[in-house]
Design an enzyme around this catalytic site. Structure first.
Site, short mmCIF file in Angstrom:
data_model
loop_
_atom_site.label_atom_id
_atom_site.label_comp_id
_atom_site.label_asym_id
_atom_site.label_seq_id
_atom_site.Cartn_x
_atom_site.Cartn_y
_atom_site.Cartn_z
N CYS A 122 0.51 4.70 6.96
CA CYS A 122 -0.12 4.52 8.28
C CYS A 122 0.83 3.74 9.21
O CYS A 122 1.18 2.58 8.91
CB CYS A 122 -1.44 3.78 8.13
SG CYS A 122 -2.48 4.47 6.82
N CYS A 164 0.83 -1.20 0.00
CA CYS A 164 0.00 0.00 0.00
C CYS A 164 0.87 1.27 0.00
O CYS A 164 1.84 1.34 0.75
CB CYS A 164 -0.91 0.00 1.23
SG CYS A 164 -2.04 1.40 1.24
N CYS A 182 -17.00 -8.45 5.48
CA CYS A 182 -16.26 -7.21 5.25
C CYS A 182 -15.02 -7.48 4.42
O CYS A 182 -14.18 -8.28 4.83
CB CYS A 182 -15.81 -6.60 6.57
SG CYS A 182 -17.13 -6.39 7.75
N ARG A 188 -18.05 -1.92 17.88
CA ARG A 188 -17.38 -3.20 17.65
C ARG A 188 -16.06 -3.30 18.40
O ARG A 188 -15.20 -2.44 18.28
CB ARG A 188 -17.13 -3.42 16.15
CG ARG A 188 -16.47 -4.78 15.86
CD ARG A 188 -16.39 -5.12 14.38
NE ARG A 188 -17.68 -4.93 13.75
CZ ARG A 188 -17.92 -4.03 12.82
NH1 ARG A 188 -16.96 -3.27 12.38
NH2 ARG A 188 -19.12 -3.91 12.30
N CYS A 238 -19.43 2.93 8.61
CA CYS A 238 -18.70 2.22 9.66
C CYS A 238 -17.41 3.01 9.86
O CYS A 238 -16.57 3.06 8.96
CB CYS A 238 -18.40 0.79 9.20
SG CYS A 238 -17.29 -0.10 10.32
N CYS A 295 0.36 0.00 10.30
CA CYS A 295 -0.15 -1.01 9.35
C CYS A 295 0.93 -1.91 8.73
O CYS A 295 1.93 -1.43 8.20
CB CYS A 295 -0.94 -0.32 8.25
SG CYS A 295 -1.77 -1.50 7.16
N CYS A 336 -19.90 -5.30 3.41
CA CYS A 336 -19.11 -4.16 3.88
C CYS A 336 -17.79 -4.17 3.12
O CYS A 336 -17.24 -5.24 2.85
CB CYS A 336 -18.85 -4.28 5.38
SG CYS A 336 -17.80 -2.95 6.02
N1 SAM Z 1 -6.58 0.61 3.07
C1 SAM Z 1 -7.86 1.02 3.51
C2 SAM Z 1 -7.79 2.19 4.44
O1 SAM Z 1 -6.95 2.22 5.31
O2 SAM Z 1 -8.60 3.10 4.29
C3 SAM Z 1 -8.64 -0.10 4.14
C4 SAM Z 1 -7.95 -1.18 4.97
S1 SAM Z 1 -7.21 -0.65 6.49
C5 SAM Z 1 -6.23 -2.03 6.95
C6 SAM Z 1 -8.59 -0.59 7.64
C7 SAM Z 1 -8.34 -0.16 9.05
O3 SAM Z 1 -7.75 -1.19 9.79
C8 SAM Z 1 -7.43 1.03 9.31
O4 SAM Z 1 -8.07 2.25 9.12
C9 SAM Z 1 -7.09 0.84 10.77
O5 SAM Z 1 -7.99 1.55 11.58
C10 SAM Z 1 -7.23 -0.67 10.98
N2 SAM Z 1 -5.91 -1.27 11.26
C11 SAM Z 1 -4.93 -1.51 10.37
N3 SAM Z 1 -3.84 -2.04 10.95
C12 SAM Z 1 -4.14 -2.17 12.26
C13 SAM Z 1 -3.41 -2.64 13.41
N4 SAM Z 1 -2.16 -3.08 13.29
N5 SAM Z 1 -4.04 -2.64 14.60
C14 SAM Z 1 -5.30 -2.18 14.71
N6 SAM Z 1 -6.03 -1.71 13.68
C15 SAM Z 1 -5.46 -1.70 12.47
FE1 SF4 Z 2 -2.79 1.23 3.39
FE2 SF4 Z 2 -2.77 0.03 5.75
FE3 SF4 Z 2 -3.08 2.65 5.60
FE4 SF4 Z 2 -5.06 1.03 4.74
S1 SF4 Z 2 -4.32 1.23 6.85
S2 SF4 Z 2 -4.27 2.86 3.73
S3 SF4 Z 2 -3.84 -0.67 3.95
S4 SF4 Z 2 -1.27 1.52 4.97
#
Ligand code: SAM
Ligand code: SF4
Ligand code: DTB
Length: 325
Positions: free
Chosen positions: A68, A64, A108, A271, A199, A71, A139
């Site tokens: 973040c 990606c 989802c 949730r 959500c 992530c 979802c």
């Molecule tokens: N890439 C898209 C986005 O971020 O908009 C969708 C998938 S992303 C993995 C969805 C959500 O998962 C993130 O916004 C975050 O809140 C949650 N998330 C991701 N990694 C996480 C982690 N290590 N621990 C807890 N929540 C996590």
């Molecule tokens: Fe990409 Fe992870 Fe951020 Fe979603 S949460 S935008 S998958 S880096």
């Protein structure tokens, strides 16, 4: 200490004007009062022993472009992860059938995208149509959406779109630099305007302060309408990500966050999301008492582990909790 008993207004008067100080005051309520109040409000809107069950599937994994900090899927970090291209529709439907057989009512689908690309979108729409046809609620979480994309997803039968605010506006820049808080609010507006259920929630345990946790909930509750579903994630600390070594949050503070979310958004599904493998059964039970009434169910979240279905069935049995139909 200010008493918060009987704080819930009637449905027509759900509040959207919370100040930070008011939310912090809720967080500071003695634990027993806070849980009592949250459970009282919960019972006004929901059956007290029913929990909604969602199952997650990562339809496109890793690589990606966003950064973040939490992530595993960000190309900026170095997590041990197998990248996977966008799945075929039939593979997705197979996973959805399994989730349904295990008792999930919502499926989802998540993709590691900044936003969906035109060349992938028809396949994504076909996934929505197919999962919907199975009789599951649908979802997706695909990153930022344009107005047009939101309308197309709605027309394909998408019930919920997940897009998290993640944290407070002031802490946000410590965690993510490649998209802004306003970008997220804009996507939520497109989803809402298209008529889909929203959500949206966030992550706690990222090294933020209590005021940041309050700020996240303040932002969510002060949206033009409350999200129908509010995932509260406990950070899963993934090796290779910048947040891998952050100090663990006190589970009781997590329970407080759930309770305050319940008080501020009385009719939303709250949730208990990521992070359950690191939580005791007792802490999870307190989350249900605090008003959590939805979980992710199944061995995997997107890329990390979730409690096994046997573990969750056993926990529900011990607590007398039923899966919502
Ligand atoms: N890439 C898209 C986005 O971020 O908009 C969708 C998938 S992303 C993995 C969805 C959500 O998962 C993130 O916004 C975050 O809140 C949650 N998330 C991701 N990694 C996480 C982690 N290590 N621990 C807890 N929540 C996590
Ligand atoms: Fe990409 Fe992870 Fe951020 Fe979603 S949460 S935008 S998958 S880096
Ligand atoms: C949400 O708030 N939590 C889910 C879902 N929305 C997409 C994702 C949790 C991801 C946990 C880390 C992982 O498994 O990669």
């Amino acid at each position: 200490m200010t008493s918060v008993h009987n704080i819930a207004p009637p449905a027509a008067a759900f509040r959207h004007d919370w100040t930070r100080a008011q939310v912090i005051a809720l967080f500071e309520t003695p634990f027993n009062d806070l849980l009592f109040d949250a459970q009282t409000v919960h019972r006004r809107y929901f059956a007290p022993n029913q929990v909604q069950i969602s199952t997650l599937l990562s339809i496109k994994t890793g690589g990606c472009p966003e950064d973040c900090g939490y992530c595993s899927q960000s190309a900026h970090h170095d997590a041990d992860l197998q990248r996977e291209a966008l799945m075929d529709v039939e593979q997705v439907l197979q996973a959805a059938r399994t989730a349904q057989a295990n008792g999930a009512t919502r499926f989802c689908m998540g993709a590691a995208w900044r936003s969906p690309r035109a060349k992938d979108f028809d396949r994504v729409l076909a996934m929505v149509e197919g999962v919907k046809e199975l009789g599951l609620q649908t979802c997706m979480t695909l990153g930022m959406l344009t107005e047009q994309q939101a309308l197309q997803l709605r027309d394909a039968g998408l019930d919920y779109y997940n897009h998290n605010l993640d944290t407070s506006p002031e802490y946000y820049g410590e965690v993510i630099t490649t998209r802004t808080y306003q970008d997220r609010l804009d996507t939520l507006a497109h989803v809402r305007d298209a008529g889909m259920h929203v959500c949206s929630g966030g992550i706690v345990g990222m090294g933020e302060s209590r005021s940041d946790r309050a700020g996240l909930l303040q932002q969510l509750a002060n949206l033009p309408s409350h999200p129908e579903s509010v995932p509260i994630n406990m950070l899963v600390r993934v090796e290779g990500t910048p947040l891998a070594d952050v100090e663990a949050l006190d589970p009781l503070e997590f329970v407080r966050t759930v309770a305050v979310a319940r008080l501020m958004m009385p009719a939303a599904f709250v949730r208990l999301s990521a992070g359950r493998t690191a939580m005791s059964d007792e802490a999870q039970a307190l989350c249900f008492l605090a008003g959590a009434n939805s979980i992710f169910y199944g061995e995997r979240l997107l890329t990390t582990d979730n409690p096994g279905v046997n573990h969750d069935r056993n926990l529900f049995e011990r607590l007398g909790i039923e899966m919502m139909q």
